[in-house]
Scaffold this active site. Sequence first.
Site, PDB file in Angstrom:
ATOM      1  N   LYS A 103       2.252 -11.572 -12.864  1.00 55.64           N
ATOM      2  CA  LYS A 103       3.614 -11.666 -12.316  1.00 55.64           C
ATOM      3  C   LYS A 103       4.387 -12.819 -12.927  1.00 55.64           C
ATOM      4  O   LYS A 103       5.590 -12.726 -13.126  1.00 55.64           O
ATOM      5  CB  LYS A 103       3.574 -11.836 -10.799  1.00 55.64           C
ATOM      6  CG  LYS A 103       3.167 -10.562 -10.105  1.00 55.64           C
ATOM      7  CD  LYS A 103       3.636 -10.546  -8.675  1.00 55.64           C
ATOM      8  CE  LYS A 103       3.420  -9.165  -8.096  1.00 55.64           C
ATOM      9  NZ  LYS A 103       3.720  -9.077  -6.698  1.00 55.64           N
ATOM     10  N   LYS A 121      -0.147  -0.379 -13.916  1.00 61.91           N
ATOM     11  CA  LYS A 121      -0.202   0.171 -12.554  1.00 61.91           C
ATOM     12  C   LYS A 121       1.193   0.656 -12.125  1.00 61.91           C
ATOM     13  O   LYS A 121       2.199   0.086 -12.532  1.00 61.91           O
ATOM     14  CB  LYS A 121      -0.748  -0.963 -11.678  1.00 61.91           C
ATOM     15  CG  LYS A 121      -0.258  -1.058 -10.301  1.00 61.91           C
ATOM     16  CD  LYS A 121      -0.827  -2.259  -9.575  1.00 61.91           C
ATOM     17  CE  LYS A 121       0.324  -3.168  -9.201  1.00 61.91           C
ATOM     18  NZ  LYS A 121       0.078  -4.078  -8.113  1.00 61.91           N
ATOM     19  N   LYS A 150       6.228  -1.005  -7.330  1.00 60.95           N
ATOM     20  CA  LYS A 150       7.550  -0.864  -6.712  1.00 60.95           C
ATOM     21  C   LYS A 150       8.625  -1.449  -7.608  1.00 60.95           C
ATOM     22  O   LYS A 150       9.786  -1.107  -7.475  1.00 60.95           O
ATOM     23  CB  LYS A 150       7.606  -1.670  -5.408  1.00 60.95           C
ATOM     24  CG  LYS A 150       6.563  -1.327  -4.376  1.00 60.95           C
ATOM     25  CD  LYS A 150       6.736  -2.250  -3.153  1.00 60.95           C
ATOM     26  CE  LYS A 150       5.577  -2.197  -2.204  1.00 60.95           C
ATOM     27  NZ  LYS A 150       4.828  -3.455  -2.128  1.00 60.95           N
TER      28      LYS A 150
HETATM   29  P1  TYM Z   1       1.346  -4.461  -2.147  1.00 61.44           P
HETATM   30  O1  TYM Z   1       2.489  -4.512  -1.214  1.00 61.44           O
HETATM   31  O2  TYM Z   1       1.601  -4.705  -3.600  1.00 61.44           O
HETATM   32  O3  TYM Z   1       0.627  -3.050  -2.045  1.00 61.44           O
HETATM   33  C1  TYM Z   1       0.240  -2.537  -0.770  1.00 61.44           C
HETATM   34  C2  TYM Z   1      -1.033  -1.737  -0.904  1.00 61.44           C
HETATM   35  O4  TYM Z   1      -0.854  -0.664  -1.842  1.00 61.44           O
HETATM   36  C3  TYM Z   1      -1.870  -0.731  -2.829  1.00 61.44           C
HETATM   37  N1  TYM Z   1      -1.278  -0.313  -4.102  1.00 61.44           N
HETATM   38  C4  TYM Z   1      -1.845   0.585  -4.918  1.00 61.44           C
HETATM   39  N2  TYM Z   1      -2.963   1.313  -4.797  1.00 61.44           N
HETATM   40  C5  TYM Z   1      -3.245   2.175  -5.805  1.00 61.44           C
HETATM   41  N3  TYM Z   1      -2.453   2.314  -6.909  1.00 61.44           N
HETATM   42  C6  TYM Z   1      -1.332   1.593  -7.069  1.00 61.44           C
HETATM   43  N4  TYM Z   1      -0.561   1.746  -8.130  1.00 61.44           N
HETATM   44  C7  TYM Z   1      -0.969   0.678  -6.037  1.00 61.44           C
HETATM   45  N5  TYM Z   1       0.071  -0.177  -5.855  1.00 61.44           N
HETATM   46  C8  TYM Z   1      -0.149  -0.787  -4.676  1.00 61.44           C
HETATM   47  C9  TYM Z   1      -2.275  -2.195  -2.890  1.00 61.44           C
HETATM   48  O5  TYM Z   1      -3.565  -2.344  -3.438  1.00 61.44           O
HETATM   49  C10 TYM Z   1      -2.208  -2.576  -1.434  1.00 61.44           C
HETATM   50  O6  TYM Z   1      -3.381  -2.189  -0.772  1.00 61.44           O
HETATM   51  N6  TYM Z   1      -1.073  -8.754  -1.429  1.00 61.44           N
HETATM   52  C11 TYM Z   1      -0.871  -7.432  -0.913  1.00 61.44           C
HETATM   53  C12 TYM Z   1      -0.351  -7.395   0.500  1.00 61.44           C
HETATM   54  C13 TYM Z   1      -1.147  -8.185   1.467  1.00 61.44           C
HETATM   55  C14 TYM Z   1      -2.385  -7.812   2.032  1.00 61.44           C
HETATM   56  C15 TYM Z   1      -2.727  -8.854   2.931  1.00 61.44           C
HETATM   57  C16 TYM Z   1      -3.234  -6.717   1.850  1.00 61.44           C
HETATM   58  C17 TYM Z   1      -0.793  -9.373   2.019  1.00 61.44           C
HETATM   59  N7  TYM Z   1      -1.736  -9.790   2.892  1.00 61.44           N
HETATM   60  C18 TYM Z   1      -3.918  -8.812   3.649  1.00 61.44           C
HETATM   61  C19 TYM Z   1      -4.415  -6.689   2.589  1.00 61.44           C
HETATM   62  C20 TYM Z   1      -4.760  -7.721   3.473  1.00 61.44           C
HETATM   63  C21 TYM Z   1       0.142  -6.719  -1.791  1.00 61.44           C
HETATM   64  O7  TYM Z   1       0.917  -7.329  -2.480  1.00 61.44           O
HETATM   65  O8  TYM Z   1       0.156  -5.379  -1.647  1.00 61.44           O
END
Ligand code: TYM
Length: 339
Positions: free
Chosen positions: A119, A202, A205
């Site tokens: 990032k 990947k 968003k």
């Molecule tokens: P975030 O918001 O980027 O994504 C949310 C969830 O979606 C999954 N994900 C994907 N899975 C498969 N293929 C993809 N292309 C893809 N893009 C996103 C992510 O793996 C995630 O499970 N840091 C985390 C949010 C977070 C969190 C937590 C998660 C904050 N605190 C505590 C679990 C536990 C994040 O940025 O996810």
Amino acid sequence: MIDQTFPQRVFSGIKPSGGLTLGNYLGAIKRWVEMQEDPGYETVYCVVDMHAVTVWQDPADLTRATREVAAAMIASGIDPEKSILFNQCRVPAHAELGWLLSCVARVGWMNRMTQFKDKAGKNTEKVSLGLYAYPALMAADILAYHATHVPVGEDQKQHVELTRDIASKFNHDYGVEFFPMTEPVIEGPAMRVMNLRDGSKKMSKSGDSDMERINMLDDADAIAKKFKKARSDAEELPSEVAGLKDRPEAKNLVDIYAGLTERDTADVLAEFGGAGWGKFKPALADLAVEKLAPVSDEMRRLLDAPDELDAIMARGAERAAGVAEPILARTFEIMGFVR
Ligand code: TYM
């Protein structure tokens, strides 16, 4: 000293930064619903708004995206009665424990986080301090609930491993067995959904072009167009999984099909092996529309009543605080704070 036994508790979160993608749906939300239905788990699901602001968010966009994530969870089957569903900023224990755990985490550990490197790119001096500290807040999200299981996509695995390192150092330094060793739950064919125009990246968003991703709120025409234009290759589909080796775009499209139908990739290839893209891509687009249209219709309906969504998140936050506050209080006590 054994401080506590741990119930099987699931915690996971999604950042309200931009629209939700098929990656979020297949990699995360779908599994969350399955775990909610398993009576062996208590489930806690969070719209992690405080994580979103580690990069600039226009205030109106943050408000809209927060409600959109809550709507997506509910429309996909998260039941706010069965699961605790809330947004992070309403439960101050996250930020407080985040600070305590950032004093446990080591700078060397943070420096290894590949998501920060991706990032920040070459811009490491200019990104926010929050973006760097983010994994300590994520550890706090998980550990404030003594969560034992964290269902996430593959990209979050390193952060869950860091959470274990932080928990383990805390327990060791204070001579307690207070925080559990949380397990990441990364299962199924679509735990890493890739960008539709470049199979080495990947699906996210925040990518540059909307054609790279399927958004949960895309209509049928947009979904059909994006899969039609998705990068593939010149060969037909193989009949066996080994035939997808070194074909990242082909593998991604087949994995998405498998994820949407809850079949494994081998099973999908047994059906489509030998078919060309002219046959497979329309079948994939039809399937995605069939699966996503009811979810996006329900999301739109929920988004028309933002007050109801806000009330659901507020109620969820009260329940969440009921779990997190005693754990935070005990953490302060273990560390010797006078409160
Ligand atoms: P975030 O918001 O980027 O994504 C949310 C969830 O979606 C999954 N994900 C994907 N899975 C498969 N293929 C993809 N292309 C893809 N893009 C996103 C992510 O793996 C995630 O499970 N840091 C985390 C949010 C977070 C969190 C937590 C998660 C904050 N605190 C505590 C679990 C536990 C994040 O940025 O996810």
